[in-house]
Design a protein around this motif. Structure first.
Motif, PDB file in Angstrom:
ATOM      1  N   PHE A   1      34.674  46.872  38.688  1.00 32.25           N
ATOM      2  CA  PHE A   1      35.004  48.242  39.091  1.00 32.25           C
ATOM      3  C   PHE A   1      33.970  48.815  40.059  1.00 32.25           C
ATOM      4  N   SER A   2      32.725  48.381  39.930  1.00 29.76           N
ATOM      5  CA  SER A   2      31.696  48.803  40.890  1.00 29.76           C
ATOM      6  C   SER A   2      32.006  48.238  42.271  1.00 29.76           C
ATOM      7  N   LYS A   3      32.398  46.964  42.324  1.00 31.69           N
ATOM      8  CA  LYS A   3      32.746  46.327  43.603  1.00 31.69           C
ATOM      9  C   LYS A   3      33.973  46.981  44.237  1.00 31.69           C
ATOM     10  N   SER A   4      34.850  47.505  43.401  1.00 30.90           N
ATOM     11  CA  SER A   4      36.092  48.062  43.933  1.00 30.90           C
ATOM     12  C   SER A   4      35.948  49.502  44.399  1.00 30.90           C
TER      13      SER A   4
ATOM     14  N   PRO B   1      29.612  53.404  58.618  1.00 30.78           N
ATOM     15  CA  PRO B   1      29.024  54.400  59.538  1.00 30.78           C
ATOM     16  C   PRO B   1      30.035  55.150  60.396  1.00 30.78           C
ATOM     17  N   THR B   2      31.213  54.563  60.591  1.00 34.37           N
ATOM     18  CA  THR B   2      32.228  55.239  61.400  1.00 34.37           C
ATOM     19  C   THR B   2      33.055  56.229  60.585  1.00 34.37           C
ATOM     20  N   GLY B   3      32.821  56.249  59.263  1.00 30.97           N
ATOM     21  CA  GLY B   3      33.585  57.139  58.396  1.00 30.97           C
ATOM     22  C   GLY B   3      34.812  56.479  57.796  1.00 30.97           C
ATOM     23  N   SER B   4      35.031  55.217  58.112  1.00 27.22           N
ATOM     24  CA  SER B   4      36.167  54.476  57.575  1.00 27.22           C
ATOM     25  C   SER B   4      35.888  54.089  56.115  1.00 27.22           C
ATOM     26  N   VAL B   5      36.889  54.236  55.264  1.00 23.15           N
ATOM     27  CA  VAL B   5      36.748  53.944  53.841  1.00 23.15           C
ATOM     28  C   VAL B   5      37.402  52.600  53.529  1.00 23.15           C
ATOM     29  N   THR B   6      36.670  51.765  52.805  1.00 21.66           N
ATOM     30  CA  THR B   6      37.185  50.462  52.373  1.00 21.66           C
ATOM     31  C   THR B   6      37.225  50.444  50.856  1.00 21.66           C
ATOM     32  N   ARG B   7      38.337  49.975  50.306  1.00 20.63           N
ATOM     33  CA  ARG B   7      38.490  49.814  48.863  1.00 20.63           C
ATOM     34  C   ARG B   7      38.822  48.364  48.573  1.00 20.63           C
ATOM     35  N   ASN B   8      38.284  47.842  47.478  1.00 16.53           N
ATOM     36  CA  ASN B   8      38.523  46.457  47.098  1.00 16.53           C
ATOM     37  C   ASN B   8      39.483  46.451  45.915  1.00 16.53           C
ATOM     38  N   TYR B   9      40.793  46.428  46.222  1.00 17.66           N
ATOM     39  CA  TYR B   9      41.790  46.465  45.146  1.00 17.66           C
ATOM     40  C   TYR B   9      41.753  45.193  44.302  1.00 17.66           C
ATOM     41  N   GLU B  10      41.474  44.066  44.910  1.00 19.02           N
ATOM     42  CA  GLU B  10      41.430  42.804  44.159  1.00 19.02           C
ATOM     43  C   GLU B  10      40.381  42.879  43.047  1.00 19.02           C
ATOM     44  N   ALA B  11      39.208  43.405  43.350  1.00 22.17           N
ATOM     45  CA  ALA B  11      38.163  43.554  42.334  1.00 22.17           C
ATOM     46  C   ALA B  11      38.620  44.537  41.249  1.00 22.17           C
ATOM     47  N   PHE B  12      39.329  45.595  41.648  1.00 23.83           N
ATOM     48  CA  PHE B  12      39.836  46.559  40.680  1.00 23.83           C
ATOM     49  C   PHE B  12      40.828  45.896  39.729  1.00 23.83           C
ATOM     50  N   SER B  13      41.765  45.154  40.291  1.00 25.75           N
ATOM     51  CA  SER B  13      42.757  44.449  39.482  1.00 25.75           C
ATOM     52  C   SER B  13      42.087  43.459  38.529  1.00 25.75           C
TER      53      SER B  13
ATOM     54  N   GLY C   1      39.139  43.774  37.284  1.00 32.01           N
ATOM     55  CA  GLY C   1      38.536  44.601  36.247  1.00 32.01           C
ATOM     56  C   GLY C   1      39.540  45.017  35.187  1.00 32.01           C
ATOM     57  N   MET C   2      40.756  45.321  35.618  1.00 27.19           N
ATOM     58  CA  MET C   2      41.792  45.709  34.658  1.00 27.19           C
ATOM     59  C   MET C   2      42.117  44.555  33.714  1.00 27.19           C
ATOM     60  N   TYR C   3      42.198  43.337  34.239  1.00 27.61           N
ATOM     61  CA  TYR C   3      42.460  42.185  33.366  1.00 27.61           C
ATOM     62  C   TYR C   3      41.276  41.927  32.433  1.00 27.61           C
ATOM     63  N   ILE C   4      40.074  42.174  32.911  1.00 32.25           N
ATOM     64  CA  ILE C   4      38.891  42.015  32.053  1.00 32.25           C
ATOM     65  C   ILE C   4      38.944  43.021  30.903  1.00 32.25           C
ATOM     66  N   LEU C   5      39.471  44.224  31.160  1.00 28.61           N
ATOM     67  CA  LEU C   5      39.606  45.201  30.076  1.00 28.61           C
ATOM     68  C   LEU C   5      40.533  44.686  28.977  1.00 28.61           C
TER      69      LEU C   5
ATOM     70  N   GLU D   1      33.710  56.770  34.372  1.00 28.77           N
ATOM     71  CA  GLU D   1      33.007  57.191  35.593  1.00 28.77           C
ATOM     72  C   GLU D   1      33.481  56.380  36.794  1.00 28.77           C
ATOM     73  N   LEU D   2      33.605  55.074  36.600  1.00 30.12           N
ATOM     74  CA  LEU D   2      34.042  54.203  37.702  1.00 30.12           C
ATOM     75  C   LEU D   2      35.507  54.441  38.053  1.00 30.12           C
ATOM     76  N   MET D   3      36.327  54.782  37.070  1.00 29.57           N
ATOM     77  CA  MET D   3      37.736  55.098  37.348  1.00 29.57           C
ATOM     78  C   MET D   3      37.831  56.354  38.205  1.00 29.57           C
ATOM     79  N   LYS D   4      36.939  57.321  37.967  1.00 39.86           N
ATOM     80  CA  LYS D   4      36.938  58.534  38.789  1.00 39.86           C
ATOM     81  C   LYS D   4      36.653  58.190  40.250  1.00 39.86           C
ATOM     82  N   LEU D   5      35.775  57.221  40.460  1.00 38.67           N
ATOM     83  CA  LEU D   5      35.482  56.774  41.825  1.00 38.67           C
ATOM     84  C   LEU D   5      36.625  55.955  42.415  1.00 38.67           C
ATOM     85  N   ASN D   6      37.420  55.379  41.545  1.00 36.64           N
ATOM     86  CA  ASN D   6      38.479  54.457  41.955  1.00 36.64           C
ATOM     87  C   ASN D   6      39.879  55.040  41.775  1.00 36.64           C
ATOM     88  N   GLU D   7      40.011  56.340  41.893  1.00 30.49           N
ATOM     89  CA  GLU D   7      41.323  56.951  41.651  1.00 30.49           C
ATOM     90  C   GLU D   7      42.416  56.377  42.546  1.00 30.49           C
TER      91      GLU D   7
END
Length: 168
Positions: free
Chosen positions: A8-11, A17-29, A31-35, A62-68
């Motif tokens: 979840f931290s990785k995700s 620096p350009t303001g572009s946001v990157t999310r790692n959905y694979e790491a999130f997914s 994490g869900m299976y690890i739960l 806390e990490l879910m709040k960051l990963n909404e």
């Protein structure tokens, strides 16, 4: 449990620096299976109130709040997997629905993260699973994890049996 926190931290979103946001959905997914694996360990261990577990659940929230955004994507993919259950089976939507329910039931603070749209998707998924279950091939009892509580009705709601599986 550390591996769930790491996933979840990785995700969590990263702003370059350009303001572009990157999310790692694979790491999130992942994490869900690890739960789900954590649930299995807890069902065997029975130490649901240990201070380490309380701290773990708090950190996950806390990490879910960051990963909404990733959570919303996961919920929408869970609905999609239910919609595709006639082609791909009932196991994946059941797993996805269970991890969402564990978060809601056992991770204090998660209810505040799920907004009306998220709850609407869950309601839609539940309604669809209730309608589709009797028309979808059942998960063999041997494939349903022992830690699945009776309240997770979706695991045993698919009841159709194919001619090829009769007598196996």
């Amino acid at each position: 449990m550390d591996s769930a926190i790491l996933s979840f931290s990785k995700s969590s979103p990263v702003v370059d620096p350009t303001g572009s946001v990157t999310r790692n959905y694979e790491a999130f997914s992942d994490g869900m299976y690890i739960l789900l694996e954590v649930q299995e360990i807890l069902s065997d261990d029975g130490h649901a109130e240990d201070l380490d577990l309380i701290a773990f659940r708090s950190r996950i929230v806390e990490l879910m709040k960051l990963n909404e955004d990733n959570l919303w994507t996961y919920v929408s993919f869970a609905l999609d997997s239910a919609l595709q259950s006639s082609e791909h089976g009932w196991l994946e939507p059941s797993m996805k629905r269970s991890v969402i329910q564990f978060l809601l039931d056992e991770y204090p603070g998660m209810l505040e993260i799920f907004d009306d749209e998220d709850r609407g998707y869950l309601d839609e998924m539940d309604e669809f699973m209730r309608e589709r279950g009797p028309l979808t091939e059942a998960i063999p009892e041997s494939m349903i994890p022992a830690w699945v509580p009776a309240s997770h009705w979706w695991w045993r709601h698919a009841t159709w049996t194919s001619a090829s599986s009769i007598g196996q």
